[in-house]
Write a protein that holds these residues in place. Structure first.
Motif, PDB file in Angstrom:
ATOM      1  N   LEU D  45     -10.793  -9.603  -1.400  1.00 53.66           N
ATOM      2  CA  LEU D  45     -10.234  -8.943  -0.216  1.00 53.66           C
ATOM      3  C   LEU D  45     -10.505  -9.747   1.042  1.00 53.66           C
ATOM      4  N   THR D  50      -6.639  -8.621   1.622  1.00 57.04           N
ATOM      5  CA  THR D  50      -6.644  -7.288   2.231  1.00 57.04           C
ATOM      6  C   THR D  50      -5.239  -6.794   2.571  1.00 57.04           C
ATOM      7  N   LYS D  54      -3.194  -3.703   0.761  1.00 55.28           N
ATOM      8  CA  LYS D  54      -2.664  -2.611   1.600  1.00 55.28           C
ATOM      9  C   LYS D  54      -1.207  -2.330   1.264  1.00 55.28           C
ATOM     10  N   CYS D  65     -10.497  -1.756  -6.208  1.00 51.96           N
ATOM     11  CA  CYS D  65     -10.757  -3.109  -5.733  1.00 51.96           C
ATOM     12  C   CYS D  65     -12.235  -3.462  -5.708  1.00 51.96           C
ATOM     13  N   CYS D  73     -14.629  -4.749   1.474  1.00 55.16           N
ATOM     14  CA  CYS D  73     -13.849  -3.676   0.844  1.00 55.16           C
ATOM     15  C   CYS D  73     -13.654  -2.471   1.755  1.00 55.16           C
ATOM     16  N   LEU D  76     -10.116  -1.380   3.022  1.00 52.20           N
ATOM     17  CA  LEU D  76      -9.281  -0.793   1.979  1.00 52.20           C
ATOM     18  C   LEU D  76      -9.758   0.613   1.605  1.00 52.20           C
ATOM     19  N   ALA D  81      -8.355   3.239  -1.045  1.00 57.90           N
ATOM     20  CA  ALA D  81      -8.611   2.494  -2.271  1.00 57.90           C
ATOM     21  C   ALA D  81      -9.974   2.876  -2.838  1.00 57.90           C
TER      22      ALA D  81
END
Lengths: 334, 334, 334, 334
Positions: D45, D50, D54, D65, D73, D76, D81
C-alpha cells in the motif's frame, strides 16, 4: 604522405641538451654558436608560452616578444627579452617566429589581423605555430603565408606547464619536409621529443588523435576503477592487475584518476592542476569536427566528448580531466 | 577486503619455474617433492583446458580428467592422464580439482549436477574454477561447496591458447586467503602471474574490469587510428606518436588493430586467431550485469559492449576483437 | 529573437490552396493575380528541385531555371520553363530566386562563384535557399547578399520527393521578418506548412534539431522493437503498446522500422525509397558541428550520428534510414 | 506466442466507468452486482498501491490488505478495507490477490517468504503482480504458483500516482490467455487501458520496452531542445516545429522537459513529482539485463541507462526524469 622521424629512423626521441648531460659535445657546440644566434620572435606569453620563451633565452637565442596583455611580457622582459607592441613588430625584427595562442581566432588574428605578422613578414621567414587549433586553420595560414614568401609550420605540444618549464614538451610538427631541420633547431630547446608528422596540419592531426585516445582511456579507466571498487576490489590492487594485463593504459599506469592510488598526480591533489576538463573538451571538439568532415565514425571519442562537455556544465570545467572519476562516482550520502 | 599479493608485497609477478632459470632452488625443490605429488583433477579439456592440464602433467602432477566430450580427453590420456566418466568420479579420486569451462551453466552443472563434483567431494577438497563466469555464480558455488566442507576459489585467466601452452597465463584469484598458497602451488605450473584479489568472486571481478578497459582501449585505438589515417597520417607514424604520448595503451603498443603496423598480431593475419569478438561480447555482458546490479555508470564500457554485440550480428563473431578497426572503416568502393 | 508564426499566432499551418478547398477565396485571389505574376528563378533541378519548380509553374509563375547538369532542365523546359546557362543569368532575369542544392559548397558556388547569382543580382532581389546546409554558411550568404542590396532567406524543407510532388513539404524559414510574407507567397505553392523560425539560419537550425530527434527516435524504436521481439513479444502488438503509451514517437507510429508492422513505409519495401542513411548522416554532421561550436552536449544525437556513419560504411548508405533495425538485428544463421 | 487485445481486435482502450459518464449502463451494472462481489486481496500500500486498492473498494470489491509497514494500511482501513498481518493471511481469505511492490526481492518475499502468499494460497487463486520487476522473476513466481495450483499473472502499470488515483493506469498483462478475462475484471477498475501481451513475463517485457523508448525520447528531446535554444530558436516555437514534424514524440508533445514550454508537467514545477530518475534508472537496468541475456544490441538504451545512472549520483535521483534537460544544460554563470 612522407612520414618519418628525422635524424634517425629508429630513435624517436630527440636529445635535450639540458637534461641529458651525456651529450656533452652537443652542448659545447651549441654554446660556441650562441654568439651568432639571430633573434627569435615569440607571440603569446601565457602559462605555456612564458616558460617556452624562457627556454629559448636560456639556449642563447635573443627573444623578441609580444602579447595582447602587455603585463604578460614583464617576466620575459626582466630576464632579457625585447618586448614590442604587436605581432607585426615582431615580424619586422625576427625571421623565425613562434606563436603559442589559446585558440583558432587568436591565431588568425595574430597572423592576418591589422597588426598581424603577415603585415610585415619578411620573405623566407619561418613561422611555427605551437597552438592547438583546427587543422584546417593551420592549412589556411600556410597558404596565406606562402603567398607572402614565408613558411608556416604547425607544431602543437603535448605536456603541460611542468613539461614546458623543464623543456620536456613533445612537439608534433607538420609542414614542408625541407624546413623541418630549421624548426627542429628551435623546438629542441623547448622539448624533449620532436616528431615530424607530415605536411602542414599533420601536427594538429596527430595531437587531436592522441588526445582523443587519451580521453577515451581516462574515462575508461575511471569507470573501470569505479566498477571494480563497487565489486569489492581494492583500488591499488586493481590498478596493479590492470597495469600488468591488457587493460593497461597511460591513464591507469601513469595518471590514475582514483585518489590514493598514485602520488604526484592531480587525483592526489583534489584534481587541482593538470589538464583542465574544458581544454580536453576543446580538443575533443576538434576531433569531432575533423571526424565529421572526413566521415570517420568515432563512437567512443564522440561519447567522451559529450561526457567532458557535460562535466563542464556541472562544475568540473577547471578541474583536471581525471576528475571524471569523481563525476561518475556516487555522491556521499546516497 | 584484504587485498594483497602473496609472497612479496611489492613484486606482482609470481615466479614461473620453467621460464625463469634464476630461481634454480625453487625448481630443485619442486623436483624433489614430485614423488609425493598427489593427483590433481581437471574438468574441461577444451582449447584452454588441454594445454593447462598438460602443464600440470609436465610438473609431475598425476592428472585425473574428464570432459562432456569424451574424445576431448584423448590427447591427455595419450600422455599419461587418467580419464574418468564424470566430475563426480574426479572428485572421488582427487582432492584438488581445477575446472575450465565455457560458461556459467556448464560450471553449475559440473559442480551441482547429477554427476557433479559435489556429489562425491571429500571434506577439505580444494576446488579452483578457472572459467570466466558471472561472479555471483562463483559466490553461489563457494557457499554450496562450503556446506560440503570443500573450498571453492575462482581463478579466471588472462591470456589465450598460446599463453596456456607456454604456461604464461595470468590468474586472478578470489577465495579464502588462507587457502591461497595451496592454489598458488598448482596455478604457477600453468601461469606466469598469479594475483590474489580478495574474497571469492574477486578474481572474476578483476578479470571483468580488465577486459572492459581492454575493450574500451581497443575500440578507442581503432577509431583513433582510422581518424588519423583519414586525416592523412601514416599509420605506423601515428602508432609511434601515440605510444610515446598519453594516448598509449596495450591495444596501441602491443596489439595494434591496424594491418601493417605490427607483426605477429591478429591484425597482421586477417584477424584470425586471438580473442574472438563473441568472447569479448560475453565478458562485456558480465561487466554490464555487475555494473547494473551495483549501480555503477559505465558509459564507455556499455557502448563498447553494444559495438561488439552489433559486430557479432554483422559477421565478426569469430574474428579477433581487434577487427573492430575493419568494422568501423569505410568499405572498399564507397 | 523574434519568433512567431505569421498570419496567426496559434495556427502553425499555413494554408495550401491546392489541398484545402475551403479557402476558396484565397484560391480565387491567387488566380486573379496570376496574370501579373513575375518570373521566379529556380536553381538546382534534382529529385527535389524539379517537382518544386513544377509546382511554381502550376501556380502560374513563369520559371527561369538552370542546373549544372543541363539535361536536368529538360523536364522543366518541356512544360514551359525558360532554361538559361548560369545562376548569374537567372539573377539577370528574375528578382525572386529559389535555390535547391545538395550541399554547402554547391550553395556557395551558386551564389558567389564566377557565374554566381551575386554577379548579376538586382537590388531588392529575394533569394530563398531551400538546401539543407550548415547554418553558418546561410549566415555568410545573407551578409554577402545584403552588401549587394539583396535579401537572403534560408528555407530548408522537411518531407521527401513524394511531398515535393504533392506540394506537401514543410518549410522552416529564417530571415528578416519583414520579408517573410513575400517568401511565404512562393513557398505555399510548394508546401503544406511554412513556419517562420527567426533570423537567417534559424530555418536550418530548426531542421537540424528535428532531424536529430528523428534519428534518435528511429534508432530507439529499432532497438526497442528488436529487444521486445527477442523477449517474445509480437511486433505489431508491441508497436500498439508503445503507441498508446509514453514510448510513442513518429518512428513508432508513422514510420515503423520493423517489416510487417506497417504498410506503405520503407520497412515494408526492403528499405527502398524514403530518406537515405547517407543523408541522415549528413544532417547529423551538421547537428554535431553546431553542437560542438555552441558547446551543447548531445550524447544520444552524437551516438546516433556515429551509428548512421558506421551503417554508411557497412552497405546501408542508400537504404532508408529505418534500416537501422536490420543493421542491429542478428544475421540469419547466427 | 499468442498476442492479442481482448474484447475487441481494434479498440485498444478499455472503458473506464468512473471517468466516462457516457457509459451509464456499465456503472449501473457494476453497482447491481456489488452485493455478490467476493473479496480481493491487496498487498503493498505505497503511493501507487493505496489509490489502486481504493478504486477496487469504490467498485464495490471488499478489500483485504496488508503491508510491511502497518501504518500504510490506515488510509484503506478508514474507508472499509480489512487489514491483516501478512501476505499468507491475505491468501487465507481471498482467492484473487493483487501485489504492488517496489522491487523483485519484495515480490519474492511476498510470494515465497515465511509468511508469503504461497504458504496459504488456495487452489485456483488468481495472483496478479503489478510490480515492475525482472521478467525472469515473474516467470519463476508463475512456475512456483502453478505447483500450488494457483495462477500467476504479471500486470505492470504505466502511469503515475495521478493516473492511479483517477483509475487511468495502463496495465500490460502477461499470463495464461484463458485467465485474462478474470484479471481484466479487476484491472479495469483501476486502469483505463488493459492490454494482453502474451505468456507470463510479457507484461514486464512490454513495460521495459516502453520505458526504454521513453527514456531515449526524453533525453533526445532534452538535448535537441537545448541545442535549438543555443542556436537561437525560441523553445516554444521549436517544440511546435518538432511536434508537427518527424521529431515528434511523447516527451516533446506531452511532457516537454523545458520549463516554460508546457503547463502541468514536472518541468513547469522545478521537476517535482512525476517519475523519479531513480525509478527510470531501475527500469533501464531491467532493459539492460534482458538485452544482455538475449544478446540484443541497445546502443541508445544503454547510453540512456548510463546517463540516468550518472544523474542519480549527481543529485537528480528524486527529481522527475525530465530533469535531464537541466542536467545537460550549462550551469548559471559559466
Amino acid at each position: 604522405m612522407a612520414a618519418l622521424f628525422r635524424g634517425s629512423r629508429t630513435v624517436l626521441f630527440s636529445w635535450n641538451k639540458h637534461v641529458d648531460s651525456a651529450f656533452g659535445n652537443v652542448s659545447a657546440l651549441c654554446t660556441r654558436t650562441m654568439a651568432s644566434k639571430t633573434p627569435v620572435g615569440f607571440i603569446g606569453l601565457g602559462n605555456m608560452g612564458t616558460p617556452m620563451a624562457k627556454n629559448l633565452l636560456k639556449n642563447g637565442y635573443p627573444v623578441i616578444c609580444t602579447d595582447v596583455f602587455p603585463e604578460s611580457c614583464k617576466e620575459l622582459q626582466d630576464i632579457g627579452a625585447q618586448v614590442v607592441d604587436t605581432p607585426a613588430d615582431v615580424a619586422d625584427k625576427a625571421d623565425r617566429i613562434i606563436t603559442m595562442l589559446p585558440s583558432s581566432p587568436n591565431v588568425i588574428d595574430a597572423y592576418t589581423g591589422n597588426s598581424g605578422i603577415l603585415k610585415k613578414v619578411k620573405k623566407g621567414t619561418l613561422l611555427i605555430d605551437s597552438s592547438t587549433i583546427d587543422p584546417y586553420v593551420s592549412k589556411d595560414m600556410a597558404v596565406t603565408a606562402e603567398k607572402m614568401g614565408a613558411v608556416f609550420m604547425d607544431a602543437p605540444v603535448s605536456g603541460g606547464v611542468g613539461a614546458a618549464s623543464m623543456a620536456k614538451l613533445t612537439f608534433m610538427v607538420g609542414g614542408p619536409e625541407e624546413e623541418y631541420t630549421a624548426a627542429q633547431e628551435l623546438l629542441t630547446c623547448m622539448g624533449a621529443n620532436v616528431v615530424y608528422c607530415g605536411q602542414v596540419g599533420s601536427g594538429q592531426a596527430a595531437k587531436i588523435c592522441n588526445n582523443m585516445l587519451l580521453a577515451i582511456g581516462m574515462i575508461g579507466t575511471a569507470e573501470t576503477m569505479n566498477l571494480g571498487i563497487r565489486l569489492g576490489l581494492d583500488p591499488k590492487l586493481l590498478a596493479q592487475v590492470l597495469n600488468m594485463s591488457s587493460g593497461r593504459c597511460w591513464s591507469s599506469d601513469t595518471y590514475n584518476p582514483v585518489p590514493g592510488v598514485m602520488e604526484g598526480v592531480p587525483s592526489a591533489n583534489n584534481y587541482q592542476g593538470g589538464f583542465g576538463t574544458t581544454l580536453m573538451a576543446k580538443d575533443l571538439g576538434f576531433a569531432q569536427s575533423t571526424a565529421t568532415s572526413t566521415r570517420s565514425p568515432i563512437p567512443l571519442g564522440s561519447l567522451a566528448h559529450q561526457i567532458f562537455r557535460v562535466m563542464c556544465s556541472r562544475g568540473y570545467a577547471n578541474k583536471d580531466f581525471s576528475s571524471v572519476f569523481q563525476f561518475l562516482r556516487e555522491e556521499e550520502g546516497q
